[in-house]
Design a protein around this motif. Sequence first.
Motif, mmCIF file in Angstrom:
data_model
loop_
_atom_site.group_PDB
_atom_site.id
_atom_site.type_symbol
_atom_site.label_atom_id
_atom_site.label_comp_id
_atom_site.label_asym_id
_atom_site.label_seq_id
_atom_site.Cartn_x
_atom_site.Cartn_y
_atom_site.Cartn_z
ATOM 1 N N ARG A 540 0.825 -1.212 0.000
ATOM 2 C CA ARG A 540 0.000 0.000 0.000
ATOM 3 C C ARG A 540 0.859 1.262 0.000
ATOM 4 O O ARG A 540 0.603 2.223 0.735
ATOM 5 C CB ARG A 540 -0.949 0.007 1.202
ATOM 6 C CG ARG A 540 -1.865 -1.209 1.237
ATOM 7 C CD ARG A 540 -2.653 -1.284 2.511
ATOM 8 N NE ARG A 540 -3.165 -2.644 2.712
ATOM 9 C CZ ARG A 540 -3.786 -3.042 3.806
ATOM 10 N NH1 ARG A 540 -3.984 -2.192 4.798
ATOM 11 N NH2 ARG A 540 -4.202 -4.274 3.915
ATOM 12 N N SER A 541 1.898 1.229 -0.791
ATOM 13 C CA SER A 541 2.767 2.381 -0.997
ATOM 14 C C SER A 541 3.364 2.255 -2.378
ATOM 15 O O SER A 541 3.170 1.249 -3.068
ATOM 16 C CB SER A 541 3.865 2.452 0.064
ATOM 17 O OG SER A 541 4.809 1.419 -0.133
ATOM 18 N N PHE A 542 4.113 3.287 -2.790
ATOM 19 C CA PHE A 542 4.738 3.244 -4.113
ATOM 20 C C PHE A 542 6.258 3.275 -4.025
ATOM 21 O O PHE A 542 6.945 2.536 -4.738
ATOM 22 C CB PHE A 542 4.255 4.425 -4.960
ATOM 23 C CG PHE A 542 4.821 4.421 -6.354
ATOM 24 C CD1 PHE A 542 4.344 3.535 -7.312
ATOM 25 C CD2 PHE A 542 5.844 5.296 -6.700
ATOM 26 C CE1 PHE A 542 4.875 3.523 -8.592
ATOM 27 C CE2 PHE A 542 6.374 5.287 -7.983
ATOM 28 C CZ PHE A 542 5.889 4.401 -8.933
ATOM 29 N N LEU A 543 6.806 4.107 -3.146
ATOM 30 C CA LEU A 543 8.253 4.254 -3.083
ATOM 31 C C LEU A 543 8.931 2.969 -2.612
ATOM 32 O O LEU A 543 9.940 2.544 -3.190
ATOM 33 C CB LEU A 543 8.624 5.419 -2.161
ATOM 34 C CG LEU A 543 10.128 5.729 -2.063
ATOM 35 C CD1 LEU A 543 10.717 5.977 -3.447
ATOM 36 C CD2 LEU A 543 10.372 6.931 -1.144
ATOM 37 N N ALA A 544 8.389 2.335 -1.575
ATOM 38 C CA ALA A 544 8.996 1.095 -1.074
ATOM 39 C C ALA A 544 9.025 0.011 -2.154
ATOM 40 O O ALA A 544 10.056 -0.640 -2.355
ATOM 41 C CB ALA A 544 8.257 0.607 0.167
ATOM 42 N N PRO A 545 7.931 -0.241 -2.890
ATOM 43 C CA PRO A 545 8.001 -1.217 -3.977
ATOM 44 C C PRO A 545 9.043 -0.881 -5.038
ATOM 45 O O PRO A 545 9.728 -1.766 -5.546
ATOM 46 C CB PRO A 545 6.585 -1.193 -4.559
ATOM 47 C CG PRO A 545 5.719 -0.802 -3.414
ATOM 48 C CD PRO A 545 6.528 0.192 -2.647
ATOM 49 N N VAL A 546 9.169 0.408 -5.381
ATOM 50 C CA VAL A 546 10.179 0.793 -6.370
ATOM 51 C C VAL A 546 11.576 0.470 -5.849
ATOM 52 O O VAL A 546 12.430 -0.047 -6.581
ATOM 53 C CB VAL A 546 10.055 2.294 -6.708
ATOM 54 C CG1 VAL A 546 11.258 2.760 -7.527
ATOM 55 C CG2 VAL A 546 8.767 2.560 -7.475
ATOM 56 N N LEU A 547 11.818 0.761 -4.581
ATOM 57 C CA LEU A 547 13.124 0.441 -3.991
ATOM 58 C C LEU A 547 13.384 -1.063 -4.007
ATOM 59 O O LEU A 547 14.495 -1.505 -4.317
ATOM 60 C CB LEU A 547 13.187 0.962 -2.551
ATOM 61 C CG LEU A 547 13.231 2.486 -2.370
ATOM 62 C CD1 LEU A 547 13.157 2.842 -0.891
ATOM 63 C CD2 LEU A 547 14.497 3.064 -2.990
ATOM 64 N N LEU A 548 12.379 -1.849 -3.680
ATOM 65 C CA LEU A 548 12.552 -3.303 -3.656
ATOM 66 C C LEU A 548 12.860 -3.847 -5.052
ATOM 67 O O LEU A 548 13.751 -4.689 -5.220
ATOM 68 C CB LEU A 548 11.295 -3.970 -3.106
ATOM 69 C CG LEU A 548 10.952 -3.672 -1.639
ATOM 70 C CD1 LEU A 548 9.709 -4.441 -1.231
ATOM 71 C CD2 LEU A 548 12.116 -4.026 -0.736
ATOM 72 N N VAL A 549 12.120 -3.377 -6.052
ATOM 73 C CA VAL A 549 12.362 -3.839 -7.422
ATOM 74 C C VAL A 549 13.761 -3.430 -7.882
ATOM 75 O O VAL A 549 14.482 -4.211 -8.530
ATOM 76 C CB VAL A 549 11.293 -3.285 -8.378
ATOM 77 C CG1 VAL A 549 11.668 -3.566 -9.834
ATOM 78 C CG2 VAL A 549 9.938 -3.904 -8.069
ATOM 79 N N ALA A 550 14.176 -2.223 -7.521
ATOM 80 C CA ALA A 550 15.512 -1.760 -7.906
ATOM 81 C C ALA A 550 16.600 -2.612 -7.265
ATOM 82 O O ALA A 550 17.612 -2.933 -7.900
ATOM 83 C CB ALA A 550 15.689 -0.294 -7.522
ATOM 84 N N THR A 551 16.405 -2.995 -6.006
ATOM 85 C CA THR A 551 17.441 -3.788 -5.324
ATOM 86 C C THR A 551 17.559 -5.191 -5.913
ATOM 87 O O THR A 551 18.665 -5.710 -6.074
ATOM 88 C CB THR A 551 17.165 -3.878 -3.819
ATOM 89 O OG1 THR A 551 15.873 -4.463 -3.598
ATOM 90 C CG2 THR A 551 17.220 -2.508 -3.171
ATOM 91 N N VAL A 552 16.431 -5.812 -6.239
ATOM 92 C CA VAL A 552 16.524 -7.165 -6.807
ATOM 93 C C VAL A 552 17.075 -7.113 -8.231
ATOM 94 O O VAL A 552 17.775 -8.039 -8.666
ATOM 95 C CB VAL A 552 15.168 -7.902 -6.764
ATOM 96 C CG1 VAL A 552 14.739 -8.162 -5.341
ATOM 97 C CG2 VAL A 552 14.098 -7.155 -7.521
ATOM 98 N N ALA A 553 16.786 -6.039 -8.969
ATOM 99 C CA ALA A 553 17.360 -5.889 -10.307
ATOM 100 C C ALA A 553 18.879 -5.710 -10.208
ATOM 101 O O ALA A 553 19.634 -6.294 -11.002
ATOM 102 C CB ALA A 553 16.724 -4.704 -11.029
ATOM 103 N N LEU A 554 19.322 -4.922 -9.230
ATOM 104 C CA LEU A 554 20.760 -4.751 -9.022
ATOM 105 C C LEU A 554 21.402 -6.069 -8.603
ATOM 106 O O LEU A 554 22.510 -6.403 -9.040
ATOM 107 C CB LEU A 554 20.995 -3.675 -7.960
ATOM 108 C CG LEU A 554 22.461 -3.376 -7.617
ATOM 109 C CD1 LEU A 554 23.237 -2.952 -8.856
ATOM 110 C CD2 LEU A 554 22.541 -2.291 -6.537
ATOM 111 N N ASN A 555 20.709 -6.830 -7.776
ATOM 112 C CA ASN A 555 21.219 -8.140 -7.372
ATOM 113 C C ASN A 555 21.369 -9.054 -8.582
ATOM 114 O O ASN A 555 22.346 -9.816 -8.699
ATOM 115 C CB ASN A 555 20.268 -8.768 -6.362
ATOM 116 C CG ASN A 555 20.693 -10.165 -5.954
ATOM 117 O OD1 ASN A 555 21.660 -10.352 -5.243
ATOM 118 N ND2 ASN A 555 19.954 -11.162 -6.404
ATOM 119 N N PHE A 556 20.415 -8.993 -9.519
ATOM 120 C CA PHE A 556 20.490 -9.815 -10.730
ATOM 121 C C PHE A 556 21.713 -9.446 -11.564
ATOM 122 O O PHE A 556 22.460 -10.320 -12.024
ATOM 123 C CB PHE A 556 19.216 -9.644 -11.552
ATOM 124 C CG PHE A 556 19.292 -10.229 -12.933
ATOM 125 C CD1 PHE A 556 19.361 -11.599 -13.110
ATOM 126 C CD2 PHE A 556 19.306 -9.408 -14.053
ATOM 127 C CE1 PHE A 556 19.438 -12.149 -14.391
ATOM 128 C CE2 PHE A 556 19.378 -9.952 -15.323
ATOM 129 C CZ PHE A 556 19.453 -11.317 -15.489
#
Length: 709
Positions: A540-556
């Motif tokens: 129920r937020s937008f910034l936290a999901p964007v951060l999570l997606v960015a971190t897993v993409a960086l991990n990839f």
Amino acid sequence: MRSSSRWVRWLVPAVLVVAWLAIGGTLGPYAGKLGEVATNDQAAFLPRSAESTRVLEERRAFEQSESVPAIIVWQTPDSGSVTDAQQQDATRAVASLAGEPGVAGQPSPALRSRDGQALQAVVPLAPDLGDELPAALDEVRAAADSVPGLSARIAGPAATQADLADAFSGIDGLLLGVALGAVLLILLLVYRSLLLPLVIIMSSVFALGLACAVVYVLADRGIVRVDGQVQGILSILVIGAATDYALLLAARFREELAARGDRAAAALAAVRRSAGAITASAATVALGLLALLASDLTNNRALGPVGAIGIVCSVLATLTFLPAVLALLGRAAFWPATPQPGDAAAEGHKVWHRIAAVIDRTPRRVWASTTLLLLVLAAFSPSLSSGGVPLDEIFVKDAPSVSAQKALGRHFPGGSGQPAVIIADASRAADVQAAVRTTEGVASAVPRTASGRPGDGEPLAVDGRIRIDATLEAAADSDDAKRTIADLRTRLHAVPEADAIVGGYTAQRYDTEQTAARDRSVIVPVVLGIILLILVLLLRSFLAPVLLVATVALNFLATLGVSALVFEHLLGFSGTDASVPLYGFVFLVALGVDYNIFLMSRVREESLVHGVRQGVLRGLTATGGVITSAGVVLAATFAALMVIPLAFLVQIAFIVAFGVLLDTLVVRSLLVPALVIDIGPRSWWPGNLARASRTTPAGIRQPGGKPHQ
């Protein structure tokens, strides 16, 4: 009423357990039967719209019967010259195979190499031999070995198919045994409980049996396709995912049992409080896999629905069978480490308290240093080649077909046995042949004739079309050969009214590589969009999901960088299969978000009561142990794919196993918590938590204001 309620509390779990035991007993054998509906015919997994696929369809009209060639190569043992008598003996030996079971047509005569040190002959075998292929090859080998003074080997598609079948033989028992053994050992070491690991393993096995039964029925009706690779990945995916979800639910059950004391109530509360995170995590993986339906490669499309079915079955077993067993067993499930009311262990291991304390003291330093580490590793990712695995690297161990192909390449043009196939309009035959023969990299080009063999008689025209077989100078799986295919297409497409198309083994590899690149550009954004949407709805937020997606993409990207170094310098791979980066992305990003969902859903729950900063620390300590255990288990299950001696599966196994560990130990444990603490309540923008102060818990009434929700 109270007695009736008590009966219901125990009857429902008992019925669920009995139902799953029936499912396991009835459908469990399908895990071993899936190979009956699997196909390892690689031609069936080509790009649907590629030029090479069109050629594959049109070339059948020029063949008297469909066949798979077995190429015999004879060599002199002392690098001497082959005699005329030996060539005649070889021709008679292969001619004797005509009419034998499994042989589809007349074998070619033995041809001498330019250096005079080798012979080759082609024996056409029936394409549908299946389990009888090894016996047919044994007959071919026996005939080839009868030539005195020469050593014989068998190369070509038929030999490769036999080696692939051998690599996948026993996949059901071996792969499943290694994966389950690794999971059981890890669970015993981590939980120091004898019964709980067996219950979790049983839940995973039941989920796998149900998934395999559903896939078997669909594959048997032609609705989905299954090959050895998809079959192996399904087993690993279900075991890994079902175990992960089970660990999360079991950990929550332990907490609730310590707090409530009543096992039935604890099981119900555990399901209620973990179902959201589990279903959201499963949705990211299932929908991410279904995004593969946008691929133009049929094997990618096959993995999508098959993998999604496995994930759904994993969730179903976790949310029904496992809580039912836990409700019946209660504290006995954790024996001898039995939780007691108020057990402090339920509040998090002291190691995770120390990690949380370090993050709390210097969050910016923690996320900056971990981000820098990931960026350094990601810098090597462009060096990972995805142009395909050379033929001599397809098998991790030396395979007979590979050594035979090497011998063939030493004495004959690199493309021998794997010609480029050109289909064109018969009225432009002369111009097409001239264009083919003058293309740089083409060793020879001969039309298919009425005899069924290239160059033997007048060109054969079928429905106004002719076929030309062009042998390339370079090895059929080399980059030089792919460039020759591209040049051939450019020159032939320029011939007016020829409608010429180029296919064959090299063209298929080239088209697969081009299609895989296109698939990545389409599917990667789709998967990221799906995951972002699910996270927005869950958190129920937008910034936290964007951060999570960015971190897993960086991990990839960091994982690809490490893989590039390991594959080239440690494992000796010169490249990866064209689909490996896409598979790695789908699995790593979707599964990586899983652990962030487990963490952040708990962080949100705690933040609503204790505030964002304490919510992060409490969420990390509460989930740290179980998520790390889940990551280690998932890494171990994917690592089990390495028991299959194929480069594709070894590469996928390493990428996912290493990436999951990197995500679990660095991204989820350090980077994400440090980022959320440093950003503070704003990380939950635009949700209600974003309006809570760093010190004021959400839901507590402010002076003169409304309570935060």
